[in-house]
Structures are given as C-alpha cells and as structure tokens.
Design an enzyme around this catalytic site. Structure first.
Site, PDB file in Angstrom:
ATOM      1  CE  LYS A 116      -3.711  -2.085   2.753  1.00 17.41           C
ATOM      2  NZ  LYS A 116      -4.795  -2.388   1.829  1.00 17.41           N
ATOM      3  CD  GLU A 200      -4.965   5.729   4.421  1.00 12.89           C
ATOM      4  OE1 GLU A 200      -4.064   5.644   3.574  1.00 12.89           O
ATOM      5  OE2 GLU A 200      -6.100   5.247   4.252  1.00 12.89           O
ATOM      6  NE  ARG A 297      -7.891  -9.823  -5.249  1.00 14.03           N
ATOM      7  CZ  ARG A 297      -9.001  -9.313  -4.745  1.00 14.03           C
ATOM      8  NH1 ARG A 297     -10.133  -9.437  -5.385  1.00 14.03           N
ATOM      9  NH2 ARG A 297      -8.986  -8.649  -3.608  1.00 14.03           N
TER      10      ARG A 297
HETATM   11  P1  ADP Z   1      -7.659  -3.898   3.032  1.00 19.52           P
HETATM   12  O1  ADP Z   1      -6.663  -4.066   1.935  1.00 19.52           O
HETATM   13  O2  ADP Z   1      -7.186  -4.469   4.350  1.00 19.52           O
HETATM   14  O3  ADP Z   1      -9.035  -4.337   2.657  1.00 19.52           O
HETATM   15  P2  ADP Z   1      -8.221  -1.120   2.397  1.00 19.52           P
HETATM   16  O4  ADP Z   1      -7.141  -0.128   2.331  1.00 19.52           O
HETATM   17  O5  ADP Z   1      -8.756  -1.646   1.108  1.00 19.52           O
HETATM   18  O6  ADP Z   1      -7.716  -2.333   3.317  1.00 19.52           O
HETATM   19  O7  ADP Z   1      -9.413  -0.562   3.263  1.00 19.52           O
HETATM   20  C1  ADP Z   1     -10.513  -1.361   3.613  1.00 19.52           C
HETATM   21  C2  ADP Z   1     -11.660  -0.521   4.134  1.00 19.52           C
HETATM   22  O8  ADP Z   1     -11.241   0.244   5.280  1.00 19.52           O
HETATM   23  C3  ADP Z   1     -12.190   0.513   3.172  1.00 19.52           C
HETATM   24  O9  ADP Z   1     -13.137  -0.036   2.291  1.00 19.52           O
HETATM   25  C4  ADP Z   1     -12.795   1.535   4.113  1.00 19.52           C
HETATM   26  O10 ADP Z   1     -14.041   1.104   4.581  1.00 19.52           O
HETATM   27  C5  ADP Z   1     -11.851   1.522   5.297  1.00 19.52           C
HETATM   28  N1  ADP Z   1     -10.819   2.561   5.175  1.00 19.52           N
HETATM   29  C6  ADP Z   1      -9.648   2.453   4.526  1.00 19.52           C
HETATM   30  N2  ADP Z   1      -8.958   3.602   4.580  1.00 19.52           N
HETATM   31  C7  ADP Z   1      -9.691   4.468   5.297  1.00 19.52           C
HETATM   32  C8  ADP Z   1      -9.519   5.823   5.734  1.00 19.52           C
HETATM   33  N3  ADP Z   1      -8.431   6.519   5.444  1.00 19.52           N
HETATM   34  N4  ADP Z   1     -10.503   6.394   6.461  1.00 19.52           N
HETATM   35  C9  ADP Z   1     -11.612   5.690   6.791  1.00 19.52           C
HETATM   36  N5  ADP Z   1     -11.829   4.427   6.439  1.00 19.52           N
HETATM   37  C10 ADP Z   1     -10.888   3.805   5.699  1.00 19.52           C
END
Ligand code: ADP
Length: 667
Positions: A116, A200, A297
């Site tokens: 990430k 973040e 994917r």
């Molecule tokens: P993973 O790869 O573990 O699934 P993601 O980065 O895709 O993690 O984030 C998963 C979920 O977490 C997102 O769909 C959202 O609901 C929440 N999320 C991620 N980043 C943030 C953020 N900066 N603020 C609030 N919620 C977040």
C-alpha cells in the site's frame, strides 16, 4: 484463444470461470484438495487433478503442484480466480517460466500495487489523488506519531502489506497512538509477516467506491464504471452495487479518469479494480475522493458490473490473456439499470458473525426475480455439500439487476427471503434486513452504516406463532398423506388414521417437546402437549404450507432433514431438532455400553443425573455442535452410571453417558 485452461481455485469462482470457458469452447481443468473431492467445480470441469490435503498451504497455495497439474493435463494457461495465488507475483513468474500463460496482469504490475505504501507513492507521482498521510519508509514511533499529529486526528494506521481489513487501527487521540501502533504491527506481523505500516487521515464519513478497469497487451485501458461497496462490516464487503447511488456525471468522470490513469501508470493488462475512498460528509464531491489501493485481479463483486454492462469479464480476461485487443472501446461500453450483489455466508450474525460449518442438507435459492428484474446466483455448492472449516464459508452470491435502484433492491430482498438453507446458520436474514434498512434504501450509505445499526440488524428473528406446530406436523410425516393432492388419499388418510394419536418429539429452545397429533378431518389436526390441545388446519399450495388455528396464521415452507425440521417464513428460519430413536438404537450404544458424541461440540444442557433410571427415547442431554443444538436421547431403558458435565467441550466419539452394567443384562 486457448484450447484448455486450468483453474487454480475452488468454490463459486471456479464454477463461474468454468461456465464462461465452456461457452467459449475452452476445455477446463479443475484442481482440488481432499476436502473438495466431490465439490461442484470438480464435477463441472472437463478434468480434475488432486493437489493435496485440505489445508490451503498444502493444496490451493501449492504453486509448484498446480503448475505441474497444468503441464500434465496440457492446459496452456492458468486462471487464478481471486484470493489464493491471484496476486502473487512469484507465482506469475513461475507460471511463465513453465511456458504457460497467467490469466491476469504481469508480475511487475502486481508488485507495483502489492504494498500500500509504495503504491500510494507511485499514484501520488502519477497525479492520482491519494488519502493525505505518511507513506514513507520510516517506521519508528516518534516519526509516525509526529506524522499522525501533522495529518490531524483521527488517523488510520494500516499495514502496508494489508488485506481484508487486517492490521488496521483507527486512532482518535494522540495518547492512544503508541498502543494502537503496537497492536496494528502485531496483527500485520502475524497475518502478512510484514509489520511495516502507513498512517493516513481517517475519513469521517467514508464511502468505498471502486472502478473496474481493463487493459490489454496493446496499451489500451478502459473502465467499466464504478461499484459502490460501502456496506461493510469490519472493513469487509457485505452488499455491493453498481452504479454508485447518487453518482453525478462530473464525479464519475473524475473517478474513472483517475482509475484509468492509475492502470496506465503500471501498463496494466487484464481485469483490475482501483479502490477509492470518498468523503461524503458534504455529499459526493469530485474533489473528495482518494486512491486507496488497486486489486490486480478479478473481484468477488465483479458480477454487478457484468449485470449493468452486459459484458462477461471472465471472457474479457481470457481474450486479453490470449493476446487479443480489448473487445470494446470506451465509447462502446454502456451502463444500464442497477445491480446488487449480496454475499451469502455460513456465519452467525448474532454471535459476532462467527464462521460456521455444516452440511447443507437443504439448499434452495429463489428461482426468478420479482417483476422484470433479473436474478443470478453464483454458488459453489449444491444441496448436500459441506461447508468445510478449511476455506472461506461463502455459500453463494445473490445478484440482481433491476431497471432502477429501488426495483433492484426489492428484487434482492425478495430473493434473499426466498433463500432456504438448513444444516448451517447463515447471514441470509441479516442480508434481507439490510435490504429493508431505511438509509440503505435511500442510497444514504457509508462504511459505518452496518455498525451503527448492528443490534437491530442481527437481532434474532421472532419465529411466527405456529412454527413449532408446523414443524411437529412435518416431523410426524402425516401431512404427506393428509395433505396429499389426491383426494382419495387424503380421505383414506383421514378415515384410516382417525382417532390415532401420533407421538412426535421435537427439540425446541433446548427442551424436548413431546406432542401427540390426531387427525380429525381432511387437513385438520389436533396437537396435544402437556394437557393443552391446539386444533389446526393445514393446507398446501405447491411448496407453501398454510397453517391456521387459534392465534395462528402461518405461511411457510419446510425442509425435513436428517437432524430435524427447518421452517422458513418471512426470510427467517427456525430449526427444530427431531431425535431419531431408530437411528440411536442402530448406531448408538447397546445396553451396558457408552453413548458417544456424534460430533465435536459443547454440552449445553444435561437433563439427568448419575443413578437415574431412564426410558428409551428420553432426552438425556443437548449437544451444541456446528452452531445447532442436537438432542441426545436414550437408546434404551437403563440406569445411568456416569454422565458428562454441563458446559464441557467434547471431541467426536467422547463418552457422553455410560449405562450401568446390571441394567445392561435386563432385556
Ligand atoms: P484492506 O486491503 O485491508 O481491505 P483497504 O485499504 O482496502 O484495506 O481498506 C478497507 C476498508 O477500510 C475501506 O473499504 C474503508 O471502509 C476503510 N478505510 C480504509 N482507509 C480508510 C480511511 N483513510 N478512512 C476511513 N476508512 C478507511
């Protein structure tokens, strides 16, 4: 195009890939572990190769074994599905070294998006909006805490190798930062073997909107519009839809352009998804969305995109992997109607969504959608299949498309309410309730919606009055005769059985109810229990059973399975275990022997004590196993010598009750 491909996956996605391959005239090779020897994907494929024991590390993650299987069967390409080896660049390289085609992006593209922090740095450079935060190399507490302060609380700590919401911690106050960081690191270390994190801005009212992109080997990249996956529970998607509710043309243009730019930056080939987080505290605004990550994917939720574009994404994947250009240009891809997907799982919402296992003794999906809506069920299991503890407990994806959002949502609700499953607890009723949620129905979604209303969404459904009575009638077997379509049989049933009382034992809320059923006319029965009598009338219309009586008006369906009777009404289900004295006599102890646990479980209730004389068929104890209560009855008359303690966790085959020896010698 390929003439034969191997599918390195299982369950619904393997089945779904086989369907498209077959339509295109491509031969299919399935792989399977011991646990999947009879699985649907194995039965459907043209050929299947056994790759190892149930554990994924010994089977579905065993790259070398899978590549060998492809070579042995003459497959030219490998489709990884999602999960397992789908985003593993080392696997891609090994596949290519073996002279095979990986149906997916290049190893380099996967690596670029794999972490990430690096992905965010790359996207920032390319001019794609990224959530404000720190994505650098430094990892010590002081630097990260300082960055968190600069970003401004609340912040989110994320594992850079993260996935599935693991290694993620929200921190609201600087005092809690150190502890949350340590926890996120521990989780990341154990889940991904990499404890590095990024920090973040925590978006207060976030929506998860992602864009489906597709690239080919000729440098073309297009998007297939967006999906909204904001309905989440602990950062995992529950219901997805396309298009996103309330999406404006300006916002869509900004998001899809950013997604195409992201894909082009890494010369992306194949199907990919660019996930964005959107701040909706002031509505959908084209300057309030940020890149979160790219999934290199096919996604679980790709069917909603297929439903609104009319395209087959697996077909596109195969064409692109075979070297063809993208089948359509951007202008040729259009959006019509609205689609939803609900993920149906073997899990228990009322117990924190604990994953369940079990044998799906009864499995019935809606056959067609309400009104003009379209229905698609992507399932990897059939009736009688087991949900094994080794894999993701997904049963099926219920997908609908309607002319607009509200038509699609009511079709989804109806399809969920018609889903009948016995043999495992499921989230079907929870999903059905979600479709009735006011905020969701209004399109007013964000990722916190489920958590805010969790109590109401998971509260156990009240079984309507008459459910136990109906279960008793089904258990008795009498209704097959009395409610027969053949009037002769119904009448014969009546005169023949008139006056006879049929005993029925039924487990109910941990107790055993003993009832007697008397037939007193066609469709008419009297149920007696504990000196109380209830006259009822039972009619049948196809599979529907209509039970009426004092205070009872129940329209339901029923499934009779080995363990008991399950009643389905209004989208909820209720299971009533029925002890089978015959079966106990055959398979359980002979006098003087032991009564053993038929499966591992928890001794929920003990109804007798050592020294008690018991009668054949008497309820001895209740064993909770596979999330269901099983009644254990005495296989014969006798004196109980020892009995297991209430609250004990027992292994399969453990002794539950031992009968006294002297009693054993009595006939
Ligand atoms: P993973 O790869 O573990 O699934 P993601 O980065 O895709 O993690 O984030 C998963 C979920 O977490 C997102 O769909 C959202 O609901 C929440 N999320 C991620 N980043 C943030 C953020 N900066 N603020 C609030 N919620 C977040």
């Amino acid at each position: 195009m390929f003439s034969r491909i191997l599918i390195a996956n299982r369950g619904e996605i393997a089945v779904r890939i086989i369907r498209t391959a077959r339509r295109l005239g491509i031969g299919t090779v399935a792989v399977y572990s011991d646990a999947d020897a009879d699985a649907l994907h194995v039965k459907m494929a043209d050929e299947a190769v056994h790759i190892g024991p149930p554990a994924v590390t010994e089977s579905y993650l065993k790259a070398s074994r899978i590549i060998k299987a492809a070579q042995e069967t003459g497959a030219e390409a490998i489709h990884p599905g999602y999960g397992f080896l789908s985003e593993n660049p080392d696997f891609v390289e090994a596949v290519e070294r073996a002279g095979l085609v990986f149906i997916g992006p290049s190893a380099a593209s996967i690596r670029a998006m794999g972490l990430k922090d690096a992905a965010k740095r790359l996207m920032e450079k390319a001019g794609v909006p990224v959530v404000p935060g720190y994505h650098g190399e430094a990892q010590d507490l002081v630097v990260l805490a300082t960055k968190a302060r600069e970003i401004g609380y609340p912040v989110l700590i994320k594992a850079r190798a993260g996935g599935g919401g693991k290694g993620m911690r929200r921190v609201d106050h600087p005092d809690d930062f150190a502890e949350a960081l340590a926890a996120a690191r521990r989780e990341a270390k154990s889940a991904f073997g990499d404890d590095r994190v990024l920090v973040e801005k925590y978006v207060a009212r976030p929506r998860h909107i992602e864009v489906q992109v597709f690239g080919d080997a000729h440098g073309n990249v297009v998007h297939l519009f967006e999906r909204d996956c904001s309905l989440q529970r602990r950062h995992q998607k529950v219901i997805e839809e396309a298009p996103a509710p309330g999406m404006s043309e300006a916002m869509r243009a900004a998001m899809t352009q950013a997604a195409v730019k992201a894909a082009k930056t890494i010369s992306y080939r194949g199907a990919g998804t660019v996930e964005f987080i959107v701040d909706v505290s002031a509505g959908l605004k084209p300057d309030a969305f940020w890149f979160m990550e790219m999934n290199t994917r096919l996604q679980v939720e790709h069917p909603v995109t297929e439903m609104v574009t009319g395209l087959d994404l697996v077909e596109w994947q195969l064409r692109v992997a075979a070297g063809d250009p993208l089948p359509l240009k951007q202008e040729g891809i259009t959006l019509s109607g609205h689609a939803f997907e609900a993920r149906l799982y073997a899990e228990d919402p009322s117990r924190g969504f604990l994953p369940a296992i079990g044998t799906l003794d009864h499995l019935r999906f809606a056959e067609k959608a309400v009104g003009e809506a379209a229905l698609r069920i992507d399932a990897g299991v059939r009736e009688g299949d087991a949900i094994a503890p080794f894999y993701d407990p997904m049963i099926a994806k219920i997908i609908v498309r309607g002319r607009d959002r509200s038509a699609a949502l009511s079709a989804l609700g109806a399809a969920l309410r018609q889903t009948e499953i016995a043999g495992s607890v499921t989230n079907a009723a929870f999903l059905a309730r979600l479709t009735e949620h006011e905020g969701f129905a209004a399109g007013d979604v964000d990722t916190g919606l489920i958590e805010r209303d969790i109590d109401a969404l998971v509260a156990p459904a009240e079984m309507p009055r008459g459910a136990a009575e109906l279960a008793a009638l089904v258990a008795s077997g009498l209704i097959e005769r009395a409610a027969s379509d053949d009037p002769w049989e119904a009448i014969a049933g009546y005169s023949h059985f008139n006056g006879l009382a049929y005993p029925v034992s039924l487990g109910r809320e941990g107790k055993l109810d003993r009832l007697a059923i008397t037939i007193y006319g066609p469709e008419r029965f009297i149920l007696s229990a504990d000196g109380q009598t209830t006259p009822v009338r039972l009619r049948r219309n196809g599979r529907n059973l209509l039970l009426t009586g004092p205070g009872i008006f129940l329209n339901a369906t029923a499934a009779r399975t080995a363990g008991g009777v399950t009643i389905f009404a209004d989208g909820a289900s209720s299971h009533f275990p029925v002890p089978d004295p015959l079966e106990s006599a055959e398979t359980e102890a002979l006098p003087g022997e032991r009564l053993t646990a038929p499966m591992p479980g928890l001794v929920k209730q003990v109804r007798i004590s050592a020294g008690d004389m018991v009668k054949k068929g008497q309820l001895l104890l209740i064993l909770e196993a596979m999330k269901m209560e099983h009644t254990i009855a005495a296989p014969h008359d006798g004196m109980v010598e020892t009995i297991v303690a209430e609250g004990e966790q027992v292994r399969e085959g453990a002794t539950l009750v031992r009968f006294a020896e002297e009693e054993a010698r009595l006939p």
